[in-house]
Design an enzyme around this catalytic site. Structure first.
Site, PDB file in Angstrom:
ATOM      1  N   LYS A  50       0.941  -1.328   0.026  1.00  0.00           N
ATOM      2  CA  LYS A  50      -0.077   0.055  -0.147  1.00  0.00           C
ATOM      3  C   LYS A  50       1.013   1.373   0.093  1.00  0.00           C
ATOM      4  CE  LYS A  50      -1.639   0.695   4.102  1.00  0.00           C
ATOM      5  NZ  LYS A  50      -1.508   2.073   4.848  1.00  0.00           N
ATOM      6  N   THR A  51       1.659   1.471   0.918  1.00  0.00           N
ATOM      7  CA  THR A  51       2.646   2.653   1.102  1.00  0.00           C
ATOM      8  C   THR A  51       3.374   2.816  -0.187  1.00  0.00           C
ATOM      9  OG1 THR A  51       2.821   2.123   3.313  1.00  0.00           O
ATOM     10  CG2 THR A  51       4.259   3.816   2.317  1.00  0.00           C
ATOM     11  N   ASP A 236      -4.759   8.281   2.815  1.00  0.00           N
ATOM     12  CA  ASP A 236      -3.966   6.838   3.182  1.00  0.00           C
ATOM     13  C   ASP A 236      -5.091   6.194   4.491  1.00  0.00           C
ATOM     14  OD1 ASP A 236      -2.558   4.767   3.653  1.00  0.00           O
ATOM     15  OD2 ASP A 236      -0.975   5.613   4.830  1.00  0.00           O
ATOM     16  N   GLU A 237      -5.150   5.159   4.574  1.00  0.00           N
ATOM     17  CA  GLU A 237      -6.003   4.495   5.394  1.00  0.00           C
ATOM     18  C   GLU A 237      -7.474   5.058   5.556  1.00  0.00           C
ATOM     19  OE1 GLU A 237      -4.948   2.022   7.323  1.00  0.00           O
ATOM     20  OE2 GLU A 237      -2.933   2.528   8.045  1.00  0.00           O
ATOM     21  N   GLN A 267      -9.380  -3.438   7.654  1.00  0.00           N
ATOM     22  CA  GLN A 267      -8.576  -2.989   8.909  1.00  0.00           C
ATOM     23  C   GLN A 267      -9.242  -1.615   9.571  1.00  0.00           C
ATOM     24  OE1 GLN A 267      -4.258  -3.216   8.399  1.00  0.00           O
ATOM     25  NE2 GLN A 267      -4.425  -3.919   6.340  1.00  0.00           N
ATOM     26  N   ARG A 622       0.297  -8.480  11.458  1.00  0.00           N
ATOM     27  CA  ARG A 622       1.399  -7.571  11.471  1.00  0.00           C
ATOM     28  C   ARG A 622       2.770  -8.678  11.196  1.00  0.00           C
ATOM     29  NH1 ARG A 622       0.209  -4.051   9.415  1.00  0.00           N
ATOM     30  NH2 ARG A 622      -1.804  -5.435   9.000  1.00  0.00           N
TER      31      ARG A 622
END
Length: 811
Positions: A50-51, A236-237, A267, A622
Site C-alpha cells: 500500500k505505501t 491513506d487509511e 482493517q 503484522r
DNA sequence: CATGGTGGCATTTTT
DNA sequence: TGCCACCATG
C-alpha cells in the site's frame, strides 16, 4: 516498519527515469500507480504494498505527468506515517519531496485554521485544548446548569460532543435533532461548550476538523484558494476516515475529483472515533466513475499466517470479499501458550524473546501486541527483570506529567490570555492562597464583564492580596517572555512561580524526578530557540507541536532493510490499534481471551464484535514469519497492592482463536506437557508443584510467586522516575517526530532483583534508580508500609523512602 | 477561607 | 498508581 516490500530499486537521489517507476510492481499495483485523472479506490489488503503504491503514485504524478509538487496533498493518520511517506518520496524525488503537502487530517485542519480562524470569530492564535482541558470546561458547564453528575457523567457529554463533531453536527443542528431529555441536555451542553471555547479562543481536537470544514464551506474565497492550489489529493487509511474528514476531502477535491484513496475495509478499527466503513464501501456511489483496484498479493507473511488471518476475518459480514495470497511458502507453525495468569504469560513471552535473541533474531524484529494498555504492566515487569530492552509505544508520558503541564499552562496563558483552562490550572499552582472561593468570584466577575478570567482577576485583585500578587507575577513573566531566551525563560517561570523551589524543599523522592522533568523541559526549550523568531512565535509553535504529536507517531528508523538505522535494538510493545501499518518478523499476540479480545464492552453488539475481529486480524497480519498466540487462565483485572486478585475467575479462549485451523497451531510449554490444547485446554496449574509446568517457564514463575506482591513494583517507578533524555524530546518535537515511552535503566541498577525487606538493614549498600548509590541508615515498620532511611552519596541528608515503591537493589 | 491528609475508586481502543 | 471528594485544622 511501515514498509512492505523492502527492495531498494531506486538508489538515485535526485530522480529516476519515469519508466522505472512501474518496475518491480505487480499488475494491479501498476494499474493504480499509472491511472490517469479521476477518482480511484485502491483496496489494499494487509501487506500488499500500500505505501509503495501511494508513494509511487505521487512520484508518477510529478515525474511523468509534470504536476508541481505543491499541487499535491497527501493525508495520513499519524505524523509518523506522514514522515515515513515523505522519507520514501525523498528517495524517489529528491529535493522536490519537501514541497509536497503531506500531513495528518488534524495538522492540515490546523494549518488552514491558523490562516483563517478569524473568519469564524476566533483569533488566529487560538490554542488547542486537550481532553483534560475540554473536560475542565465541561465540568464548569455542568455545574452551572445544575446537572446531576451521577446521572449524567462528564464523560457522557464529552463522548456525545465528540460523536457530533465526528459527524459534522453543529450545536444548532444537535438541538434540532434532539429527541430525548438526554440528547436535548447534551445539545445544550454542547452549545455552551462551544461558546466557552470560542470565548477562550480555544479549539479542541474535533474543532480542528469541524472548523476547517466550516471555513471551507462558509467562505468560498478560502475554498477557492485551496481548490486552486490542490489539484491532486491522496488519502491513506481511508477506511478510518469519519464523516468530517470525508467532507473535508470532498470539498477540496471538487471539481477535479482527482482523488486517490487507499484503504482496507478489513482493517477499519476506529469505529469508536466515528470512522465509518461506509466511506469505503460507498465511495463508488459518491464518485460514480471510480476505478477500483484490489491488491491481494501479500508480500509480508507466510501462508500459514495468512490462512489464520483469513479464517478470522472471513466471518465478518460487512466486508468486501477478498482473499490475500502469497507466492511464498507456508512457513512455520503458529505457536501457542497458556499461562496460569498474566505474569506467567508475560514470562513466557520474555523467555521466548530471549531464546530467539540467542538465535540471532534482533530485538527490534520482535513485537508484543495487546488489546488494552493495562496489559503492559505484567509484560513490562517481566522484560525488566530479564533485562530485555524494550520500548512501549503509546501515551505521551512526558507532556502528560503534571509538573510539565503546569509549566506549559503558564506559557499557554501568556500566549493566549483568554485561555481560562490554563488560568485555572496555574492560578493556585503552587498554592498561593487563591482557593475555590476566590476563583469563584473571579469566574463571576469574568461572566459579568464578559472578560477572560485573567482580566477579570485584575478587578478582583483590588480587594484580594493573593490575587494581586498573582497578577503581578504574571506581568513579570510576560515582560520576561519578551526579553529572555526561551529556554532561560522556562527556567525563569519555574523559579519565579516558586514551583521549582517548593519541589526542591520537599523530601519526597517523587519531587526530585519532577525537578528533573522541569529541567528537561527547560533544555527542550533551548533547542527550540531560533534567531529569526520572536518568543511569542516560538511559544506558539512549541505548543502546537506538543498538542498535535500523538501516541501513534512512532520512532522513525525501523523501516526495513533499505534504511540504515542507528536506533537502539529494542522490542516494541503496543496496542493493536497502534500496530496498524507496521510489520515485524516475530509477533506475540497476547491476551486471546473472551472479554479482552473481543473486549467485553463490545460483546453484546454485532458491529462492535466485527470491529474486534478486524482488530484481531490486524494483529495477526503484522507477523511476517513467526506468530505467537498467548492467553492467560486467570487475569487480575484490577491490580492493586499485594493481593493476587483474579477478579473474573477462569478465562475462556477467544472465539477468534477458535477460528484458526488447529492443525496450524503448535503448543509450547504447559499444554505441551499436559496434552491440553490452546483452544480447549485448562491445564492443571498448581502452586505447590512447580514441575507441573513441565518446562523452563515454571522456574521463573515459581520464583516469582514467592515474592508477591508484584504489581506496580518493578516498573511503575521506572516510568515515572526515569527522565526523558533531551535527544528523545528533541525528536519528539520535530515534525517527523516520534512519541514513545522509552525506559532506560541505569547501568549499575540494571536487571538486579529488588532487595527484600529482610535484606535491608543499617549499613547495607543499596542502589536506587534515580538517586544512585547509598547506604541504609534505618528501617521502620513492616509489610507494605515499611519505610527505609537511606543516605545517598549525592545528597546531604538521608532520604525516607517507602520500601514498596523505592525499588532498592543491593549494591 | 485555604490547605493538606485520608480513603475510595478506576481501567478500551486514540487523532 | 493517580485522581477526586471529603474532612479536620490553622
Amino acid at each position: 516498519m511501515i514498509g512492505e516490500q523492502s527492495t531498494m530499486l531506486f538508489s538515485d537521489e535526485r530522480s529516476m527515469a519515469s519508466s522505472d517507476l512501474l518496475k518491480g510492481l505487480n499488475d494491479p499495483q501498476q494499474d493504480a500507480v499509472g491511472y490517469g485523472d479521476g477518482p480511484i479506490l485502491v483496496l489494499a489488503g494487509a501487506g500488499s504494498g500500500k505505501t509503495r503504491v501511494l508513494t509511487h503514485r505521487v512520484a508518477q504524478l510529478i515525474l511523468e505527468r509534470g504536476v508541481p509538487a505543491d499541487r499535491i496533498l497527501a493525508v495520513t493518520f499519524t505524523n509518523k506515517a506522514a514522515e515515513e511517506m515523505r522519507g520514501r518520496l525523498r528517495q524517489l524525488l529528491g529535493e522536490r519531496a519537501e514541497r509536497l503537502w503531506i500531513s495528518t487530517f488534524h495538522s492540515a485542519g490546523l494549518r488552514i485554521l491558523r490562516h483563517n480562524a478569524s473568519r469564524l470569530g476566533y483569533g488566529n492564535q487560538f490554542v488547542v485544548y486537550d481532553d483534560q482541558d475540554s473536560k475542565g470546561v465541561l465540568k464548569q458547564i455542568i455545574k452551572d446548569l445544575n446537572i446531576n453528575e451521577d446521572k449524567y457523567p462528564i464523560d457522557s457529554f464529552a463522548r456525545a460532543i465528540d460523536r457530533a463533531k465526528n459527524n459534522f453536527i453543529l450545536p444548532q443542528e444537535a438541538g434540532k435533532r434532539a429527541s430525548s431529555i438526554e440528547s436535548d441536555l447534551q445539545a445544550q451542553v454542547y452549545d455552551r461548550y462551544q461558546k466557552a471555547l470560542l470565548e477562550a479562543n480555544a479549539m479542541d481536537f474535533g474543532d480542528l476538523l469541524v472548523n476547517a470544514v466550516r471555513v471551507l464551506k462558509e467562505h468560498t474565497e478560502v475554498l477557492e484558494y485551496y481548490r486552486r492550489t490542490l489539484h491532486y489529493i491522496l488519502v491513506d487509511e481511508f477506511q478510518d476516515t469519519n464523516k468530517v474528514q470525508y467532507l473535508f476531502i470532498r470539498l477540496l477535491a471538487e471539481p477535479r475529483r482527482n482523488l486517490f484513496v487507499v484503504g482496507d475495509d478489513d482493517q477499519s478499527i476506529y469505529g469508536f472515533r466515528g470512522a465509518t466503513i461506509s466511506n469505503i464501501l460507498e465511495f463508488e456511489k459518491d464518485y460514480p466513475n471510480t476505478r477500483v483496484v484490489k491488491l491481494e498479493q501479500n508480500y509480508r507473511s507466510t501462508g500459514t499466517i495468512l490462512n489464520a488471518a483469513h479464517a478470522v476475518i472471513e466471518k465478518n459480514k460487512a466486508r468486501k470479499a477478498k482473499k490475500l495470497w502469497t507466492a511464498g511458502d507456508d512457513g512455520e507453525q503458529i505457536r501457542t501458550f497458556i499461562g496460569y495468569d498474566e505474569n506467567m504469560e508475560a514470562d513466557f513471552v520474555t523467555s521466548e524473546i530471549k531464546r530467539l535473541a540467542t538465535q540471532g533474531v534482533k530485538y527490534s524484529e520482535m513485537s508484543i501486541l495487546y488489546r488494552t494498555n493495562a496489559q503492559t504492566r505484567a509484560l513490562e515487569e517481566s522484560l525488566v527483570r530479564a533485562k530485555v530492552p524494550y520500548k512501549i509505544f503509546g501515551g505521551l508520558k512526558f507532556f502528560d506529567r503534571k509538573e510539565v503541564k503546569d509549566m506549559l499552562a503558564y506559557v499557554r496563558l501568556l500566549v493566549n490570555p483568554a485561555d481560562n483552562q490554563a488560568f485555572q490550572r496555574v492560578v493556585n499552582t503552587p498554592p498561593r492562597g487563591i482557593g475555590a472561593q476566590a476563583v469563584q468570584s473571579i469566574a463571576e466577575e469574568a461572566r459579568r464583564s464578559s472578560m477572560p478570567f485573567l482580566h477579570a482577576s485584575v478587578t478582583i485583585a483590588e480587594t484580594n492580596k493573593s490575587v494581586k500578587k498573582f497578577i503581578e507575577l504574571m506581568g513579570e513573566l510576560k515582560q520576561a517572555s519578551q526579553t529572555m531566551k526561551f529556554g532561560a525563560f522556562l527556567g525563569f517561570i519555574v523559579e519565579k512561580t516558586e514551583y521549582g523551589p517548593r519541589l526542591a524543599a520537599m523530601k519526597d523522592p517523587a519531587a526530585q524526578s519532577r525537578i528533573e522533568n522541569l529541567q528537561e523541559l527547560e533544555s527542550l526549550g533551548r533547542t527550540m530557540e531560533h534567531p529569526e523568531l520572536s518568543n511569542d512565535e516560538i511559544m506558539k509553535d512549541f505548543l502546537d507541536r506538543i498538542s498535535l504529536t500523538s501516541s501513534a507517531d512512532m520512532p522513525a528508523g525501523e523501516t526495513g532493510a533499505n534504511v540504515p538505522t542507528e536506533k537502539p535494538d529494542t522490542v516494541s510493545l503496543m496496542t493493536l490499534h497502534l500496530a496498524k501499518g507496521l510489520e515485524f518478523p516475530v509477533v506475540f499476540l497476547t491476551g486471546l481471551e473472551e472479554g479482552l479480545l473481543p473486549h467485553y464492552r463490545s460483546l453484546d453488539d454485532t458491529v462492535g464484535l466485527e470491529e474486534e475481529r478486524r482488530l484481531c486480524y490486524v494483529g495477526i497480519t503484522r507477523a511476517m514469519r513467526t506468530l505467537y498466540l498467548t492467553r492467560a487462565h486467570n487475569r487480575g483485572m484490577f491490580a492493586s497492592g499485594g493481593n493476587s486478585s483474579t477478579a473474573g475467575g477462569a478465562r475462556i479462549v477467544s472465539r477468534f482463536a477458535k477460528d484458526v485451523d488447529p492443525k496450524s497451531l503448535t503448543a509450547v510449554g504447559v499444554e505441551r506437557s499436559q496434552g491440553a490444547t490452546f483452544i480447549e485446554g485448562y491445564p492443571r496449574f498448581s502452586f505447590d508443584d512447580g514441575d507441573d509446568y513441565g518446562d523452563e517457564y515454571a522456574t521463573t514463575f515459581n520464583r516469582r510467586k514467592k515474592s508477591y506482591p508484584r504489581y506496580g513494583e518493578e516498573t511503575s517507578e521506572y516510568t515515572s522516575k526515569t527522565p526523558v533524555s533531551l535527544d528523545q524530546l528533541r525528536t519528539l518535537l520535530m515534525p517527523a517526530d516520534s512519541i514513545k515511552k522509552e525506559i532506560e535503566i541505569p547501568a549499575e541498577y540494571h536487571g538486579r532483583p529488588t532487595a527484600a525487606l529482610e535484606q535491608l538493614a543499617p549499613g547495607v549498600a543499596v542502589l536506587h534508580p534515580s538517586f544512585g548509590r547509598g547506604c541504609v541508615e534505618d528501617v521502620k515498620g513492616s509489610g507494605s508500609s515499611a519505610t527505609v532511611f537511606v543516605r545517598f552519596e549525592s545528597f546531604e541528608e538521608s532520604k525516607k523512602l517507602v520500601y514498596r515503591f523505592a525499588k532498592l537493589v543491593l549494591a
